[in-house]
Write a protein that holds these residues in place. Sequence first.
Motif, PDB file in Angstrom:
ATOM      1  N   ARG A  40       0.777  -1.219   0.000  1.00 15.71           N
ATOM      2  CA  ARG A  40       0.000   0.000   0.000  1.00 15.71           C
ATOM      3  C   ARG A  40       0.822   1.290   0.000  1.00 15.71           C
ATOM      4  N   PHE A  76     -13.167  10.521 -11.435  1.00 10.61           N
ATOM      5  CA  PHE A  76     -13.556   9.844 -10.211  1.00 10.61           C
ATOM      6  C   PHE A  76     -12.354   9.461  -9.358  1.00 10.61           C
ATOM      7  N   LEU A  80     -11.220  10.512  -5.467  1.00  7.95           N
ATOM      8  CA  LEU A  80     -10.829   9.569  -4.422  1.00  7.95           C
ATOM      9  C   LEU A  80      -9.502   9.967  -3.827  1.00  7.95           C
ATOM     10  N   SER A  84      -8.252  10.846   0.100  1.00  5.14           N
ATOM     11  CA  SER A  84      -7.380   9.942   0.840  1.00  5.14           C
ATOM     12  C   SER A  84      -6.743  10.580   2.078  1.00  5.14           C
ATOM     13  N   PHE A  87      -9.015  10.892   5.297  1.00  2.00           N
ATOM     14  CA  PHE A  87      -9.385   9.753   6.135  1.00  2.00           C
ATOM     15  C   PHE A  87      -8.183   9.013   6.707  1.00  2.00           C
ATOM     16  N   ASP A  88      -7.082   9.081   5.991  1.00  2.00           N
ATOM     17  CA  ASP A  88      -5.922   8.315   6.425  1.00  2.00           C
ATOM     18  C   ASP A  88      -4.896   9.260   7.041  1.00  2.00           C
ATOM     19  N   THR A 105      -0.719   7.085  -0.111  1.00  2.00           N
ATOM     20  CA  THR A 105      -1.675   6.226  -0.821  1.00  2.00           C
ATOM     21  C   THR A 105      -2.269   6.965  -1.998  1.00  2.00           C
TER      22      THR A 105
ATOM     23  N   LEU B  10      -8.708  -0.364  -6.830  1.00  2.00           N
ATOM     24  CA  LEU B  10      -9.474  -0.442  -5.597  1.00  2.00           C
ATOM     25  C   LEU B  10      -9.547  -1.866  -5.072  1.00  2.00           C
ATOM     26  N   VAL B 181      -8.331  -1.845   0.800  1.00  2.00           N
ATOM     27  CA  VAL B 181      -7.792  -0.600   0.252  1.00  2.00           C
ATOM     28  C   VAL B 181      -8.618   0.576   0.755  1.00  2.00           C
ATOM     29  N   ALA B 183     -10.250   3.392   2.969  1.00  2.00           N
ATOM     30  CA  ALA B 183      -9.983   4.253   4.121  1.00  2.00           C
ATOM     31  C   ALA B 183     -11.274   4.835   4.666  1.00  2.00           C
ATOM     32  N   VAL B 184     -12.208   5.103   3.761  1.00  2.00           N
ATOM     33  CA  VAL B 184     -13.514   5.545   4.227  1.00  2.00           C
ATOM     34  C   VAL B 184     -14.128   4.389   4.984  1.00  2.00           C
ATOM     35  N   SER B 278      -6.472   3.820   3.007  1.00  2.00           N
ATOM     36  CA  SER B 278      -6.614   4.696   1.865  1.00  2.00           C
ATOM     37  C   SER B 278      -8.085   4.784   1.536  1.00  2.00           C
ATOM     38  N   MET B 279      -8.400   5.586   0.625  1.00  2.00           N
ATOM     39  CA  MET B 279      -9.808   5.940   0.543  1.00  2.00           C
ATOM     40  C   MET B 279     -10.355   5.549  -0.805  1.00  2.00           C
ATOM     41  N   VAL B 280     -11.614   5.323  -0.839  1.00  2.00           N
ATOM     42  CA  VAL B 280     -12.138   4.768  -2.051  1.00  2.00           C
ATOM     43  C   VAL B 280     -13.620   4.930  -2.209  1.00  2.00           C
ATOM     44  N   SER B 281     -14.047   5.252  -3.382  1.00  2.00           N
ATOM     45  CA  SER B 281     -15.445   5.056  -3.721  1.00  2.00           C
ATOM     46  C   SER B 281     -15.455   4.983  -5.220  1.00  2.00           C
ATOM     47  N   ALA B 282     -15.976   3.903  -5.748  1.00  2.00           N
ATOM     48  CA  ALA B 282     -15.827   3.671  -7.174  1.00  2.00           C
ATOM     49  C   ALA B 282     -16.965   4.302  -7.925  1.00  2.00           C
TER      50      ALA B 282
END
Lengths: 252, 352
Positions: A40, A76, A80, A84, A87-88, A105, B10, B181, B183-184, B278-282
């Motif tokens: 990561r 998109f 994201l 990052s 939140f991290d 990240t 992701l 992966v 973070a949210v 880490s953060m993600v939303s697809a």
Amino acid sequence: MHHHYIDRFAYQDSPIHRLDPRAKLLAVLAYSLALISLPRYTLPSAWYLVFPAVLLLWGRVPLRFVARHTLLVSPFIVCLVALSPVFDRTPVAVAGAVIAGGWITAASLLVRFVLGMAALIALASTTRFPQLLKGLEKLGVPQLLVTQLRFLYRYLFLLLDEAMHLRLARRARDAGRGPLLTRWRASSGQVGVLFLRTMDSAERMHLAMMARGYDGSIRLLRPLRWGPADSIFLAATLLYLAAVSWGVFSRA
Amino acid sequence: MLAMHMANELLSRQVAVLFAAISAGVLVLAARRTQARLDPRRVPLMGVLGAFVFAAQMINFPILPGTSGHLGGGVLLAILLGPHAATLVMASILIVQCLIFQDGGLLALGTNILNIGIVPCYLGYGVYRAISGSNGGAAPAARHGPPASAGRFYLAVFLAALIGMTAGAALVPIQTALSGVLAVPLSKFLLVMIGLHLIIALVEAVITFGVVAYVMRTRPELLSESTPGLHAAAGRLSVPVVAGSFLLVALLLAGVGSLLASSFPDALDSLTSLEHRSMVSANQDPAVSRASELQAKTAPLPEYSWDRLGDRLGTSFSGLLGVIVTIAVIWVVGRALNRAPPPDSQPLTRDP
């Protein structure tokens, strides 16, 4: 309006174009796999750039096209990435300074995305879709699905044109105004009309194909042939990926 | 309206491979079932219908000024072709989106086919059949059933879209959480996805109904053969039925919103013993991902418990407020984005 520009580079000719679609597909698949296997908090090393760069440059795909296309699909992932660091907040030390882990990240995700996109664009822009489908078929994808894809591809651009005409005709008449309900009815009607035209042309097409002896399989003018070049390409790619993943280059 | 295409980045290797295997298995089964049942003359038709869904997504349905939705297609295809063939068509659409338009990653194809194709088609079709009372296309026995009304048909389409699409979308946060992966927090991501898909499903249902109704009015012979229940669509739809579906979505949204605002779902997060880093939303659509980003940022805001007098009331209220704010943000962002490109230069790759 014509939309064939989407995959126009696939119809050039170069050593990369001449490779077997199966070799390219498997190579890109392996490359993507290597990318997402990175831990990561690491940035991919610069060596990861080699694979897509070789395909794109040798395949004579303009880098501007790649950049534009990547940008089109990127909003998109950029969002994201922007989230990052929020939140991290794991503290990470980089070059003497302590920053939130989210930044690492974020950068890592973005770089991987760009690299992955470049590889995928390289595949799409150096391989004709019908050839790619033949490759998929040989790799064991069900015949019915491949046939679907073939018809989808063949008719996609025609129907997109049709839809654009409908849109234009509508705009010329209502200029994007009017009560919401009326406009919904009009839109439903448009999709309905498109559906009817699709059904009609599918019918005509089917009759025409039967008349020409269609038996469910499509023969290509250039049948796929797995040559030594394909084996060498695939083997070289796998070796390169193994070397990069295990950090052979960075240690040297 | 929009689909959430998963990106390679992701997913972890294991999750990508697992879901690719699941989807491949289902596709092989679906291909077998289709080949056994379908009139061979219809096979080219299926492919062309895939192209139709693609093209139909170019036609906009205005929602608020500056914001518009479009057909997703899964439910419509499932009703017209049955779940097996519809799944194949959706899968072919997703493969073309990936291979030609680079929309959704190569490794994420398995998850995308499951989330956007298999789940909406099979689950949606099951719901549709259970409620419409018609027997899909397969058995002629359906014709002997009680004639369904337009309202019932609408209700069936609406619930099929609602349940099928929301369930598929709910898999996205779960897959990312499994990949580690994310973070949210899982629960927040999950609720945002569900909330968005409640609206999307409503739009999808109304469009699907409108299209089927149009075809049934103008060329009923095209469809009646394959799916008897569709006749009902040609009838008049009563206002209370439609209003009821809007109300249901609003209530569900308020519920999702209040869950998002309350601290309850944190339990859900602790269940998934994963670190969320880490953060993600697809999400493909910039409007929505920005909106969800904003929503994610503002979500902690309603954690105020108002005061002690009505915790629940306060939470629900703040949930509703959150939903309104989200919709407002989508509207503002959508408006701003829509102004930018002239109508003809809209990129093809945007959120089919």
